[in-house]
Scaffold this active site. Sequence first.
Site, PDB file in Angstrom:
ATOM      1  N   LYS A 189       0.878  -1.335   0.092  1.00 13.69           N
ATOM      2  CA  LYS A 189       0.047  -0.182  -0.001  1.00 13.69           C
ATOM      3  C   LYS A 189       0.944   1.363  -0.123  1.00 13.69           C
ATOM      4  CE  LYS A 189      -2.335   2.956   2.175  1.00 13.69           C
ATOM      5  NZ  LYS A 189      -1.815   4.443   1.960  1.00 13.69           N
ATOM      6  N   GLU A 263       8.808   1.328  11.410  1.00 16.47           N
ATOM      7  CA  GLU A 263       9.935   2.423  11.355  1.00 16.47           C
ATOM      8  C   GLU A 263       9.388   3.805  11.228  1.00 16.47           C
ATOM      9  OE1 GLU A 263      11.875   5.104  10.296  1.00 16.47           O
ATOM     10  OE2 GLU A 263      12.611   4.165   8.154  1.00 16.47           O
ATOM     11  N   CYS A 297      13.092  10.318   7.581  1.00 15.58           N
ATOM     12  CA  CYS A 297      12.788   9.957   8.933  1.00 15.58           C
ATOM     13  C   CYS A 297      14.002   9.928   9.879  1.00 15.58           C
ATOM     14  CB  CYS A 297      12.045   8.531   9.051  1.00 15.58           C
ATOM     15  SG  CYS A 297      12.993   7.477   7.955  1.00 15.58           S
ATOM     16  N   GLU A 394       8.820  16.446  15.258  1.00 14.85           N
ATOM     17  CA  GLU A 394       9.408  16.232  14.049  1.00 14.85           C
ATOM     18  C   GLU A 394       8.642  17.211  12.911  1.00 14.85           C
ATOM     19  OE1 GLU A 394       8.465  12.141  12.118  1.00 14.85           O
ATOM     20  OE2 GLU A 394      10.626  12.041  11.290  1.00 14.85           O
TER      21      GLU A 394
END
Lengths: 483, 290
Positions: A189, A263, A297, A394
């Site tokens: 996906k 992750e 990330c 973040e």
Amino acid sequence: MTPTVADFGYAPALESTASVSLRERYGLFIGGEWVAPADGRTFASTNPATEETLALVSSASAADVDRAVRAARRGYEKYWRKLRPAERAKYVYRIARVMSERAREFAVLETLDGGKPIRESRDFDIPQATAHFFYHAGWADKLAWAVTGPERTRPLGVVGAIVPFNFPLLIAAWKIAPALACGNTVVLKPAETTPLTALAFADVCAEADLPPGIVNVVTGDGSTGAALVEHPDIDKITFTGSTEVGKSILRATAGTPKRVALELGGKSAFVVYDDAPLDQAIEGIVAAIYFNAGHVCCAGSRLLVQESIVEEVVERLRARLATIRHGDPLDKNTDIGAINSRAQRDRIADLVQSGVDEGATLVQVPWTPPERGYWYPASFFTNVQPTYRIAREEIFGPVLSIMTFRTPGEAIERANNIPYGLAAGVWTSSGALALYTAQRLAAGVVWCNTFNQFDPSSPFGGMKESGFGREGGIAGLRAYLDT
Amino acid sequence: MRRVRVDAVMLEARAATLVKRSIKASAKRAGIDLAIACMDLTTLEGKDTPAKVRGLCARGIAPAPGVPSVAAICVYPNLVATAAAALAHSSVKVASVATAFPSGLSPLETKLRETVDAVAAGADEIDMVIDRGLFLAGRYGQVQDEIAAVRDACGRATLKVILEVGELGSYEAIRRACDIALAAGADFVKTATGKLPISSTPAIALVMCEAIRDYARQTGRDVGLKLAGGIRSTKAALGYLALVNETLGPAWLSPDRFRIGASSLLDDLLMQRDKDATGNYSAATYVASA
């Protein structure tokens, strides 16, 4: 007769889009065939640099996901688990070969759909993605050497892979290559804003004569991903994305036999000691936070500089920032392209505003972005306190927060004082200090005097709220075996 | 002098990015002419003769119709007078190697005498070599003093200081030698003699640009960069222009501050220039050599 300097301003150097032929509308790739979604719903995938629609993509409902998982189960039972490992290796290798042949097309498509500079998709995303298939092809019939005994190299079954928008094909490859090599089948996906390379990858699977159902691609938004996570016949969910979604996946799979690898986000520290090679550290900082416009990330978004050199580092970084080339992602000389979506651009702008409001000093290159598209210039903050949102949250954009430390102990304490733990960087000319620091940083990856180095043989993954499970190397193989 | 630390991995990565800039259309045309205008067209062979040097000078003044002159003709000291006569009515400078080129292993008095004589014979520019033996023995002060003495001996002539990077062993040593040459008063720092297999690479050019940039920031004095050895293609030359452009700034894109020492590069630049103008590659025989 001496030519004037102004003439050398780089002329546009646009990568041709001729290698890409997009369909007007994409179905779902299930059981080796392109099928229409059950309820016929579609959504547009747009070019974030122009806001133009590139193609219409199917929105997979729970019924479509069920169909895909069934196809993957059939593929697993009927072909894949029965195949000799050496034959499986050939298929994985063939995928790698076809991807190599179509590398330019994939690079252009990734840049069109996601906004990242062609230099990065051409030199990083696609070669790395391909490298993962080559690497794992070699493992398929040697798995007994990766785990403790041949009886423990059983595959898991059907893997649901959910990938983010920042490295669409690369992160899909991180998951699909080891999954296939270990004998699993996959339902992929892709992210809602970047589905096109995943769909092109489905064509690659067909071109490589992969048996039906081994790789399936379902497109859609978060609800498609949720349907995949909740499907009872999934053996493993591997997810790369936000910590928030990661937590919801853990909740949804709690009490089920499904295995999970996550992750997630990061707020990685980049520690610069006063004996560091400064010019290279500056390049490291640029690579850490401005690579892929900070949509990374493991971005080194918290810069911790020894107090005695902070002014020099800030001055050098300010000068370096002025040479970063913003603009058309298709231009081969562009360093920072478009922001992936309007929502992401707005989130970056909000967080930057919070930094200004809380009292940090913003440094930004003056740059007038094009009228259309989503853009954000390379930025950094000085005078950041560790309590500010820009030091804790973040941002997922080209925004760096600079803080200082006095001693190695303080550097380590500050670096670790965050719920995340994905990556970290250490810069020093002392090998002893580099090792001392690296051993004490709570991060899945620590880079010394470099940043953002990746290789299929090197495991990648996080600690704390950055997730668990490793991708790449032997550790990554184990995640796809019933060990 | 503060020791500057240099790490190879990111230095090479950054240099590789810079020389891979895509230089097209107007930038390519400007870059080709700039590379020609910044060229020290060089002959440094034991078999050099006055006739060969005269031919080279004629080519340097007018490489082809409508093409800018090169910056200088670079020769051995014995051929300076010939070059000076041939270049007398042009903008092209006479450059001479000196100081016991290429090894630099002669007494300082000999090196100074050679420098003074070359300038007296008509050299506008002196390309000296540093004493790598002294440098590698750690006698940095003496290296700096020798360069300063040659600088004095040059009088009004421009001094280019050749580091001979291929003998220094590491980027950090190159940076250190570069810092010494800058402090000693070099007008240009130059990579290599061209006599060794390792002469100019993108990473070496970058580490020297960084030294020049830092020195300019600290002292306000702008020193030039000369790359020599191994630059034979237009693509390589344009890559180095991009590297200088983005590290030192466009102010360095001029013969006053940037040179490429080369002998065969001019052929390729002229052929590429022609290709850009006509759309076709000409055979090498259509480019007049010397």
